[in-house]
Enzyme design. Structure first.
Site, PDB file in Angstrom:
ATOM      1  N   ASP A 155      53.821  41.275 -52.647  1.00 59.98           N
ATOM      2  CA  ASP A 155      52.826  40.394 -52.035  1.00 59.98           C
ATOM      3  C   ASP A 155      53.248  38.939 -52.241  1.00 59.98           C
ATOM      4  OD1 ASP A 155      50.465  39.883 -50.697  1.00 59.98           O
ATOM      5  OD2 ASP A 155      49.219  39.936 -52.494  1.00 59.98           O
ATOM      6  N   ASP A 202      56.856  34.963 -47.895  1.00 61.69           N
ATOM      7  CA  ASP A 202      55.887  33.926 -47.548  1.00 61.69           C
ATOM      8  C   ASP A 202      56.563  32.563 -47.596  1.00 61.69           C
ATOM      9  OD1 ASP A 202      53.821  32.249 -47.113  1.00 61.69           O
ATOM     10  OD2 ASP A 202      52.587  32.901 -48.798  1.00 61.69           O
ATOM     11  N   HIS A 220      44.711  38.670 -44.861  1.00 65.71           N
ATOM     12  CA  HIS A 220      44.720  38.384 -46.303  1.00 65.71           C
ATOM     13  C   HIS A 220      43.315  37.958 -46.720  1.00 65.71           C
ATOM     14  CE1 HIS A 220      49.066  38.308 -47.543  1.00 65.71           C
ATOM     15  NE2 HIS A 220      49.132  38.575 -46.251  1.00 65.71           N
TER      16      HIS A 220
END
Length: 285
Positions: free
Chosen positions: A85, A107, A209
């Site tokens: 994540d 990310d 999210h």
């Protein structure tokens, strides 16, 4: 059943109109609770591991070994993915892939667009070579998660989303559309118009999210617009902490961790089962 990537899981969910929950691991009890819930509900599941939680649990390899051992012990038959994540760099994603993760999120949303594309494409190349799925983010999800702090929400640009998908070959996309990490202050305001546009133009399963505290009606609407993965962590943390507090308030002299972490584990399991039913993933495995 062996660990799987998210690709088939999410494409099937998108096609059939439900979403698979990503529930984050924080320790042994979280892992036990989430796997037990998935098996009982006959639901596919994604085990999210942030970089901070990975460090806390003794590294990515430790997490993979623990998950595999528990799956064997519990005779898990449903599809399970282990997903990094908010991977902060190519190096972090590579480390997770080599440790046995079946999915990673890169990310790079806080970097300029071209840099985000370049980093994401590099991760996709390595991941796909190993049969690992990739999630990327555009825009900024508000709130804080581990090492990632984003104050406000910056909505994803639908045109940039389409370009990112075309140039990188990612498997699913997390466009920031008004959700935040952590508890909401007031009602969440999700950008459904943008969600619909991004879902149609990219054709990919979308990721939501900050799934804690989003009303069921908004969850259902998000799923109808192509959201196939919803991330939940805060809600499980809150319910487990509440169970520990209640146990110790009732028995202030209790010192056996199993006596207060056991109820915490049950609370997480109940929360996860509720979410799986809400997302429509129960009985889909």
């Amino acid at each position: 059943m062996p660990l799987v990537s998210m690709t088939e899981m999410l494409n099937t969910a998108k096609e059939k109109g439900y979403a698979v929950g990503q529930f984050n691991l924080n320790n042994l009890e979280f892992t036990q609770a989430i796997l037990q819930a998935a098996e009982e509900e006959k639901s596919p599941v994604i085990l999210g591991v942030s970089e901070g939680a990975g460090r806390y649990m003794g590294g990515f390899k430790t997490v993979v070994a623990m998950v595999k051992a528990l799956m064997e012990e519990y005779k898990v038959t449903v599809p399970v993915a282990i997903h990094l994540d908010h991977g902060s760099s190519f190096e972090s994603c590579a480390k997770a892939i080599h440790a046995g993760f079946t999915s990673v999120m890169i990310d790079a949303s806080h970097h300029p667009f071209e840099e985000n594309v370049a980093t994401t494409a590099k991760v996709v190349e390595l991941a796909h070579f190993h049969g690992v799925s990739v999630e990327a983010e555009l825009g900024t999800v508000g709130g804080q998660e581990d090492d990632v702090i984003a104050e406000g929400v910056i909505y994803a640009d639908p045109k940039e989303c389409q370009e990112l998908v075309e140039r990188t070959g990612i498997d699913c996309l997390a466009p920031a559309l008004g959700s935040v990490h952590g508890p909401y202050k007031g009602e969440p305001n999700l950008g459904f118009k943008e969600m619909e546009e991004i879902g149609k133009s990219t054709g990919l399963p979308l990721v939501l999210h900050g799934g804690t505290g989003i009303p069921t009606a908004d969850i259902k609407k998000s799923i109808s617009l192509g959201t196939a993965k919803i991330n939940v962590n805060t809600e499980n943390q809150i319910s487990s902490a509440k169970a520990v507090r209640e146990t110790l308030a009732a028995k202030p002299d209790e010192y056996d961790p199993r006596k207060y972490l056991g109820p915490a584990r049950e609370a997480i399991k109940e929360t996860v089962i509720g979410k799986m039913r809400e997302f429509g993933s129960s009985n889909q495995a």
